[in-house]
Enzyme design. Structure first.
Site, short mmCIF file in Angstrom:
data_model
loop_
_atom_site.label_atom_id
_atom_site.label_comp_id
_atom_site.label_asym_id
_atom_site.label_seq_id
_atom_site.Cartn_x
_atom_site.Cartn_y
_atom_site.Cartn_z
CE LYS A 22 -1.48 1.66 4.04
NZ LYS A 22 -1.44 2.84 4.57
CG ASN A 23 2.43 2.74 3.71
OD1 ASN A 23 1.21 3.05 3.17
ND2 ASN A 23 2.58 2.57 4.80
CB CYS A 120 -3.99 6.17 11.04
SG CYS A 120 -4.68 4.91 10.30
NE ARG A 125 0.82 9.95 10.41
CZ ARG A 125 0.13 9.14 9.56
NH1 ARG A 125 -1.20 9.02 9.73
NH2 ARG A 125 0.90 8.70 8.77
CG ASP A 309 3.15 1.14 9.70
OD1 ASP A 309 2.91 1.85 10.60
OD2 ASP A 309 3.47 1.52 8.52
CB ILE A 331 8.00 5.93 14.61
CG1 ILE A 331 8.97 5.10 14.44
CG2 ILE A 331 7.69 6.82 13.34
CD1 ILE A 331 10.16 5.56 13.95
NE ARG A 401 -7.24 4.89 5.78
CZ ARG A 401 -6.73 6.01 6.51
NH1 ARG A 401 -7.39 6.59 7.55
NH2 ARG A 401 -5.51 6.56 6.09
C1 EPZ Z 1 4.58 6.67 6.60
O1 EPZ Z 1 3.93 7.56 7.35
C2 EPZ Z 1 3.42 5.55 6.44
N1 EPZ Z 1 2.30 5.92 5.46
C3 EPZ Z 1 2.90 5.22 7.61
O2 EPZ Z 1 1.99 3.96 7.48
C4 EPZ Z 1 4.22 4.65 8.43
O3 EPZ Z 1 3.69 4.37 9.99
C5 EPZ Z 1 5.18 5.44 8.79
O4 EPZ Z 1 5.45 5.91 7.25
C6 EPZ Z 1 6.47 5.17 9.45
O5 EPZ Z 1 6.79 4.09 8.81
C7 EPZ Z 1 2.50 6.02 4.31
O6 EPZ Z 1 3.20 5.78 3.45
C8 EPZ Z 1 1.32 6.74 3.64
P1 EPZ Z 1 7.00 9.63 8.41
P2 EPZ Z 1 4.44 9.15 7.31
O7 EPZ Z 1 6.90 10.73 7.77
O8 EPZ Z 1 5.08 9.45 6.06
C9 EPZ Z 1 8.10 12.94 11.99
C10 EPZ Z 1 0.25 2.67 8.02
O9 EPZ Z 1 -0.32 2.00 8.93
N2 EPZ Z 1 7.59 13.78 10.83
O10 EPZ Z 1 7.85 8.61 8.43
O11 EPZ Z 1 3.38 10.09 7.57
C11 EPZ Z 1 6.67 12.24 12.19
O12 EPZ Z 1 5.79 12.89 13.37
C12 EPZ Z 1 0.75 3.88 8.25
O13 EPZ Z 1 0.26 2.20 7.08
C13 EPZ Z 1 7.99 15.09 11.22
O14 EPZ Z 1 8.43 15.53 12.29
O15 EPZ Z 1 5.52 8.91 8.39
C14 EPZ Z 1 6.87 10.76 13.02
O16 EPZ Z 1 7.43 11.18 14.00
C15 EPZ Z 1 0.37 4.71 9.22
N3 EPZ Z 1 7.95 16.27 10.18
C16 EPZ Z 1 8.34 10.56 11.98
O17 EPZ Z 1 8.70 11.84 11.40
C17 EPZ Z 1 7.56 15.66 8.99
O18 EPZ Z 1 7.34 16.59 8.01
C18 EPZ Z 1 8.23 9.31 10.98
O19 EPZ Z 1 7.03 9.84 10.09
C19 EPZ Z 1 7.21 14.30 8.57
C20 EPZ Z 1 7.33 13.42 9.70
#
Ligand code: EPZ
Length: 434
Positions: A22-23, A120, A125, A309, A331, A401
């Site tokens: 998916k991702n 979610c 985020r 995840d 995370i 989803r």
């Molecule tokens: C992706 O989310 C995935 N979603 C999530 O999958 C997954 O949990 C996550 O990566 C971590 O592996 C998709 O790919 C659509 P991040 P994403 O940016 O991209 C911080 C699922 O269940 N951060 O890697 O939103 C953030 O707060 C889901 O399939 C910032 O600070 O995650 C977090 O602590 C849910 N500023 C960390 O980075 C930003 O601009 C990692 O988040 C962006 C992120």
């Protein structure tokens, strides 16, 4: 409202085939609009998130056709270049990945107007790393009325970007914006997840020049244009991991097919550590367990660490294992919301900040549960399959989803589960399975 009704207690046995990731799909589908030519994308998982993103892509003017349930053709050539590149509808606001349209449309048209992302509720985020990357490439952005973000640039010029936090979304979005920029972009402290590599491979198959995806330094040399391609998405690491853990928790024996075992190493290692048995083949893994599992400690980390995840699914299993386990979620700060639900089943878990202390219990008892988010919802399904008696799980829209035909795949493994829409269907199912 649809819900799952589950009768626990069966060992899961047999074979399950894993869908496309998916991702990775979400990044790849958005990336397809970077060319005017047709892209044919195979192994697209048929889940709510991909369907919502495809509808949003179609709304930009792109031509989207389903060749079959898992193969999609996207042609960005029908998008009208102008100031109307708006991505907004009721559904796109509920998913996270709408933000990939920011990077893709900015990269191609130097303008995008996209609804702020939902997704979610697992933590704050923010998207500051995405916007920081766009700014460094020469774009300006602002949040405008109606909860939308507008990004625009006269020119996009290659740059050096250091990511303060490892972010999957920001790494992909910056790649999307940078592939057509002038000159060279370097992303340091990039995310290394398999789906980052898959999006980069897709872009390279369109003629992009991206090197280093899968390491923490990604180098992109901008090209003038991208071309159409045919591409097949990698298998879903988290769907595979979910079925691995499900097999272990139910004392089952399941062959999980269409996987890349290397992507599952962190999960396999933990399952072996707690007493399940994982055998790796070329493109499948078998997980066997006699149901007697031991405690362990887990800390979630960016890839190749243990994936956030998979944290809820493992927690559910550890809460049924002998001894005391500790899970540290590093995370997302809001990823223990399933604990309250598990307590209704008899689990003993104490959450303190980003740590959960789990004292294993012998068994769960069936309960009425509510899925708090996608992975926590899947974890509750595992709990219900392992429990004594009947459970119901509401708010399964989260699960739908990200998991294709989740209940169908579980039924094929001998799990007793049904998706019901009303009281009458629920009673009928309960009577049927006794
Ligand atoms: C992706 O989310 C995935 N979603 C999530 O999958 C997954 O949990 C996550 O990566 C971590 O592996 C998709 O790919 C659509 P991040 P994403 O940016 O991209 C911080 C699922 O269940 N951060 O890697 O939103 C953030 O707060 C889901 O399939 C910032 O600070 O995650 C977090 O602590 C849910 N500023 C960390 O980075 C930003 O601009 C990692 O988040 C962006 C992120």
């Amino acid at each position: 409202m649809e819900k799952y009704v589950i009768k626990g207690g069966n060992r899961l046995e047999g074979e399950v085939t894993i869908a496309g990731a998916k991702n990775a799909a979400l990044g790849i589908l958005a990336a397809a609009v970077l060319t005017d030519e047709e892209c044919i994308i195979e192994n697209v998982p048929s889940v709510k998130d991909t369907r919502v993103l495809l509808a949003a892509i179609e709304n930009t003017g792109a031509t989207v056709k389903y060749i079959d349930n898992h193969t999609v053709s996207i042609c960005g050539g029908t998008i009208q270049n102008g100031q109307e590149l708006t991505v907004d509808d009721e559904n796109i606001r509920k998913i996270r990945a709408g933000y990939y349209m920011l990077g893709a449309l900015l990269g191609k048209y130097h303008y995008a107007n996209v609804a702020l992302p939902g997704g979610c509720d697992i933590g704050a985020r923010p998207i500051d790393l995405h916007t920081k990357g766009f700014e460094l490439l020469g774009a300006q952005w602002e949040i405008v009325k109606g909860g939308k973000i507008v990004v625009q640039a006269d020119r996009l010029i290659g740059t050096h970007i250091y990511m303060d936090t490892v972010s999957v979304g920001a790494t992909i979005n910056i790649m999307l914006a940078a592939v057509l920029a002038e000159g060279k972009t370097t992303i340091e402290n990039a995310a290394k997840e398999p789906h980052i590599v898959d999006v980069a491979n897709f872009l390279n198959s369109m003629g992009a020049n991206i090197k280093g995806a899968g390491t923490d330094v990604i180098r992109i040399r901008g090209v003038e244009r991208l071309k159409g391609t045919e591409y097949s998405i990698i298998p879903d690491q988290i769907e595979a991991g979910t079925f691995m853990v499900m097999a272990a928790a139910t004392g089952g024996n399941v062959l999980i097919k269409n996987v890349i075992p290397k992507h599952l190493e962190a999960i396999s290692a933990k399952l072996n550590e707690i007493g399940a048995h994982v055998i790796e083949y070329d493109d499948s893994v078998r997980v066997m367990s006699d149901g007697r599992l031991k405690s362990t400690h887990i800390k979630t980390l960016p890839y190749p660490g243990f994936p956030t995840d998979m944290q809820p699914q493992m927690a559910v299993t550890l809460a049924l294992s002998e001894g005391t386990s500790v899970i540290t979620e590093s995370i997302f700060e809001n990823r223990f919301r399933y604990v309250r639900e598990l307590e209704h089943m008899g689990a003993r878990i104490r959450v303190d900040g980003n740590t959960a202390m789990i004292t294993g219990v012998e068994s769960y008892k069936g309960a009425n549960l509510i899925a708090p988010d996608l992975r926590a919802g899947a974890a509750l399904v595992i709990a219900a399959l392992s429990a004594d008696g009947f459970s119901t799980i509401e708010d399964i829209r989260y699960i739908l989803r990200g998991y294709e035909d989740f209940d169908g795949k579980i039924r094929a493994l001998g799990g007793i589960i049904e998706m019901v829409d009303n009281e009458r269907e629920e009673q009928k199912f309960r009577l049927k399975v006794g």
